[in-house]
Structure formats: structure tokens, C-alpha cells
Design an enzyme around this catalytic site. Sequence first.
Site, mmCIF file in Angstrom:
data_model
loop_
_atom_site.group_PDB
_atom_site.id
_atom_site.type_symbol
_atom_site.label_atom_id
_atom_site.label_comp_id
_atom_site.label_asym_id
_atom_site.label_seq_id
_atom_site.Cartn_x
_atom_site.Cartn_y
_atom_site.Cartn_z
ATOM 1 N N SER A 135 0.724 -1.581 -0.129
ATOM 2 C CA SER A 135 -0.083 -0.201 0.153
ATOM 3 C C SER A 135 0.900 0.974 -0.215
ATOM 4 O O SER A 135 0.555 2.178 -1.134
ATOM 5 C CB SER A 135 -0.736 0.427 1.392
ATOM 6 O OG SER A 135 -1.141 -1.321 1.617
ATOM 7 N N LYS A 191 5.909 9.064 17.338
ATOM 8 C CA LYS A 191 5.454 8.076 16.101
ATOM 9 C C LYS A 191 4.885 6.901 17.275
ATOM 10 O O LYS A 191 3.614 6.366 16.998
ATOM 11 C CB LYS A 191 5.797 7.954 15.272
ATOM 12 C CG LYS A 191 4.628 7.186 14.001
ATOM 13 C CD LYS A 191 4.647 7.834 12.460
ATOM 14 C CE LYS A 191 3.710 7.656 12.078
ATOM 15 N NZ LYS A 191 3.965 6.949 10.646
HETATM 16 N N1 LIG Z 1 -0.227 2.479 4.902
HETATM 17 C C1 LIG Z 1 -0.344 3.239 5.286
HETATM 18 O O1 LIG Z 1 -1.356 4.188 5.423
HETATM 19 C C2 LIG Z 1 1.147 3.372 6.741
HETATM 20 C C3 LIG Z 1 1.806 2.223 6.310
HETATM 21 N N2 LIG Z 1 3.232 2.604 6.889
HETATM 22 C C4 LIG Z 1 3.768 1.429 7.131
HETATM 23 O O2 LIG Z 1 4.655 0.850 6.227
HETATM 24 C C5 LIG Z 1 5.164 -0.275 6.208
HETATM 25 C C6 LIG Z 1 4.195 -0.663 4.925
HETATM 26 O O3 LIG Z 1 3.157 -0.456 4.850
HETATM 27 P P1 LIG Z 1 1.957 -1.538 4.274
HETATM 28 O O4 LIG Z 1 2.362 -0.653 2.554
HETATM 29 O O5 LIG Z 1 0.580 -0.347 4.595
HETATM 30 O O6 LIG Z 1 2.350 -2.663 4.132
HETATM 31 P P2 LIG Z 1 1.411 -3.933 3.099
HETATM 32 O O7 LIG Z 1 1.565 -4.924 3.402
HETATM 33 O O8 LIG Z 1 0.349 -3.225 2.215
HETATM 34 O O9 LIG Z 1 3.031 -3.725 1.740
HETATM 35 C C7 LIG Z 1 4.060 -4.174 2.511
HETATM 36 C C8 LIG Z 1 4.061 -4.627 0.849
HETATM 37 O O10 LIG Z 1 6.063 -5.507 0.979
HETATM 38 C C9 LIG Z 1 6.223 -6.457 -0.066
HETATM 39 N N3 LIG Z 1 7.062 -7.277 0.744
HETATM 40 C C10 LIG Z 1 7.650 -7.723 1.932
HETATM 41 N N4 LIG Z 1 9.241 -8.130 1.420
HETATM 42 C C11 LIG Z 1 9.621 -8.551 0.201
HETATM 43 C C12 LIG Z 1 10.322 -8.954 -0.279
HETATM 44 N N5 LIG Z 1 11.321 -9.536 0.076
HETATM 45 N N6 LIG Z 1 10.459 -8.472 -2.279
HETATM 46 C C13 LIG Z 1 9.453 -8.652 -2.999
HETATM 47 N N7 LIG Z 1 8.093 -7.360 -2.314
HETATM 48 C C14 LIG Z 1 8.036 -7.420 -0.566
HETATM 49 C C15 LIG Z 1 4.795 -7.333 0.862
HETATM 50 O O11 LIG Z 1 4.194 -8.129 -0.427
HETATM 51 C C16 LIG Z 1 4.008 -5.891 1.236
HETATM 52 O O12 LIG Z 1 2.818 -6.024 -0.604
HETATM 53 C C17 LIG Z 1 4.622 -0.393 7.526
HETATM 54 O O13 LIG Z 1 6.330 -0.253 8.195
HETATM 55 C C18 LIG Z 1 3.798 0.140 8.431
HETATM 56 O O14 LIG Z 1 3.418 0.465 9.187
HETATM 57 C C19 LIG Z 1 3.415 4.300 7.805
HETATM 58 C C20 LIG Z 1 2.425 4.760 7.274
HETATM 59 C C21 LIG Z 1 1.144 4.610 6.779
HETATM 60 C C1 LIG Z 2 -1.588 6.774 12.846
HETATM 61 C C2 LIG Z 2 -1.783 5.094 12.887
HETATM 62 C C3 LIG Z 2 -2.275 5.256 14.148
HETATM 63 C C4 LIG Z 2 -3.085 5.732 12.271
HETATM 64 O O1 LIG Z 2 -3.961 4.412 11.481
HETATM 65 C C5 LIG Z 2 -1.246 4.844 12.452
HETATM 66 O O2 LIG Z 2 0.071 4.672 11.777
HETATM 67 C C6 LIG Z 2 -1.280 3.339 11.743
HETATM 68 O O3 LIG Z 2 -2.712 2.587 11.702
HETATM 69 O O4 LIG Z 2 -0.163 2.460 11.936
#
Ligand SMILES: NC(=O)C1=CN([C@@H]2O[C@H](COP(=O)(O)OP(=O)(O)OC[C@H]3O[C@@H](n4cnc5c(N)ncnc54)[C@H](O)[C@@H]3O)[C@@H](O)[C@H]2O)C=CC1
Ligand SMILES: CC(C)(CO)C(=O)C(=O)O
Length: 299
Positions: free
Chosen positions: A10, A178
Site C-alpha cells: 500500500s 510516532k
Molecule cells: N499503509 C499506510 O497508510 C502506512 C503504512 N506505514 C508503514 O509502512 C510499512 C508498510 O505498510 P503497508 O504498505 O501498509 O504494508 P503492505 O503489507 O501493504 O506492504 C508491504 C509490501 O512489501 C512486500 N514485500 C515484503 N517483502 C518483500 C520482498 N522480499 N520482496 C518483494 N516484496 C516484498 C509485501 O508483499 C507487501 O506487498 C509498515 O511499516 C507500515 O506500518 C506507515 C504509514 C502509513
Molecule cells: C497513525 C496510525 C495509528 C493511523 O492509523 C498508524 O500509523 C497506523 O494505523 O499504523
Amino acid sequence: MDIVVFGAGSLGSLVGGLLAREHDVTLVGRNPHVDRIERNGLRIDGELDAHVFPTATTDGTGLDADLAVVTVKAFDTDAAARTLATGSLDAALSLQNGMGNEATLATHLDCPVFAGTITYGAMFVEPGRVECTGIGELALGPRDGGSSPLADRIGTAFGAAAIETTVAMDMPRRLWRKLAVNTAINPVTALARVENGAILDPPTADLAAAAARETAQVARADGVELTDTEATGAVESVATATAANRSSMLQDVESDARTEVDAISGYVVDRGEELGVDTPTNRTLATTIRTWERGQDLR
Ligand SMILES: NC(=O)C1=CN([C@@H]2O[C@H](COP(=O)(O)OP(=O)(O)OC[C@H]3O[C@@H](n4cnc5c(N)ncnc54)[C@H](O)[C@@H]3O)[C@@H](O)[C@H]2O)C=CC1
Ligand SMILES: CC(C)(CO)C(=O)C(=O)O
């Protein structure tokens, strides 16, 4: 800039897609998302609208780039770092939640590793398409604080792609703040199955505030000046601003996926133990989420 975004889920797809408006971007992700992007490009909709054509691959080995932006979940950071280490990078930047990601990257990578926090919201809709659920801002800088010309260059590159970016000298404090927000909101909403705004009401508010206060206490023991009031104030303002959101941990629990509890509540418990700070609220929250994880057939 040549930018690799490692973890095209995402957030990585959103950030990588926005960067691709200005830079040469390679998204490293998994199929069928990668396959769809290769064929039809990446669509971003919701609060932002874009249709871009970055390079996309499932093979992250041997990549050369000016910058690697790491957006895998915290439990995949070690594997991501080992893969990125097979290429050649000038810099790496973590935009992940939780603590310890930068240290893990630095263990394996032979380049400066920067810390980042981002308040954009991203949701995966279908292969080839992500939704921007909230336009926020990004802060980045040296992981131990201070300034660096390379951090300035990365900040300018993000700014050129119209991502509002602050190059910060106080990333350790920002990461702990955070973390305080995530330790308060994520496990509580995941366990109670409620939206973020629900933690503003008593008695849940007391539980969330206790978790944030413990996190601030560990931060101070770790040499970072984060007051209890600043930590609980940050929780209140984020919970208010994202009242209708389902936290990432709640979304994980709802879709039977592994959570980032180890890098959030678990980190506070472990670091607290090392520094002689008791963290009973975070310990209880971490134990309960881990107990749930053990009982599931997780994705
Ligand atoms: N989604 C959001 O709105 C936000 C997310 N975050 C942080 O960002 C990070 C990612 O979150 P999301 O995008 O929501 O998770 P997600 O699970 O949607 O994305 C991670 C992606 O990495 C891929 N991946 C993992 N290992 C891999 C590899 N070896 N080779 C290829 N692809 C690989 C997975 O298949 C997955 O599609 C987390 O730490 C989350 O807490 C921070 C702020 C906002
Ligand atoms: C800031 C917050 C709590 C927003 O939902 C977030 O970072 C998360 O959901 O992992």
C-alpha cells in the site's frame, strides 16, 4: 534520482508512484501487483490521482540506485536489507512504523541509512491500483539526529515530486513520538476492534494514554526528551485527525495477517527491560496480540 522502493504494497506503491512523476523509480513487490504494473502501469486514486509507469520487479537483488526507500512491514526488514545488500546504493530511507528498522538496515547495508516518518494514508485496492486515503507529510533525516547534505538532497528529491517533506534534525525524537502514538492506538484498536477515534473516550483513553506514557518514559531513559504530555497530546491529535481510520494493526487482525506488534509494543517492552523501565501496559498489550497471532493460521 534513481530510486528503488522496496516493498510495493500500500504505502510503497503510493510513495513510489508519486516519486515516479519526477524520478526513475523501480518498485520491488510481489505478483500479481508487479505483473499488472508492468502491463498497465500503476494507478493511484482517492485523495490523489495519478497513472504512472515505474519499472516493477519481484527480484530485488543486484539493484543499483541513488536511494532505496524501504516500505516492507517491520518483520520483513531483515530479509529486505539482505536482498538490498546485493546491489549498490548511495543511501537508504525507512518509512516504516515501529522501531529498530533503521538499525536492521544499517547492519546489512554499506551506505548511510536515514529515518523517516510519514503521515500519508495508503490502501491496496487491487493489483495495479492503490488508494491514497490521506495526504500527509514526510519527515526524514539522519537516524541519530543532526544534519547531512545527503538527507537534504533526498528531501529536495521528495519535494520535487510534490511530496511535502521536512528534513529534520531530530529524527530520534520524532520516531519515539510516532512510536508513542502507535503503542497507544494500534494494539488497543486491534483488540477492541474499533476505529481510531474510539480511543478518545474513557475508559479506553486511559489505557491508550498509559501505553503512550510508558513509551515516553522509555524514550527518556534512552536519552530522548519526550514528555508524557507531548506523547499523550500526540496520541489525542492523531486519534482525532484519523478518527474514522482503522489502524494498520486492526486491518492486519481483521485480515488474519501478522502484525507489527514486535516493532511497536514489543520494542518498548524490550528496550524498557534493557534500561530498567517497567512497562506493564505495553507488555499486556503485546502479550495479548501475540497470543492472538499464535492462535491464527496467519497469511
Ligand atoms: N499503509 C499506510 O497508510 C502506512 C503504512 N506505514 C508503514 O509502512 C510499512 C508498510 O505498510 P503497508 O504498505 O501498509 O504494508 P503492505 O503489507 O501493504 O506492504 C508491504 C509490501 O512489501 C512486500 N514485500 C515484503 N517483502 C518483500 C520482498 N522480499 N520482496 C518483494 N516484496 C516484498 C509485501 O508483499 C507487501 O506487498 C509498515 O511499516 C507500515 O506500518 C506507515 C504509514 C502509513
Ligand atoms: C497513525 C496510525 C495509528 C493511523 O492509523 C498508524 O500509523 C497506523 O494505523 O499504523
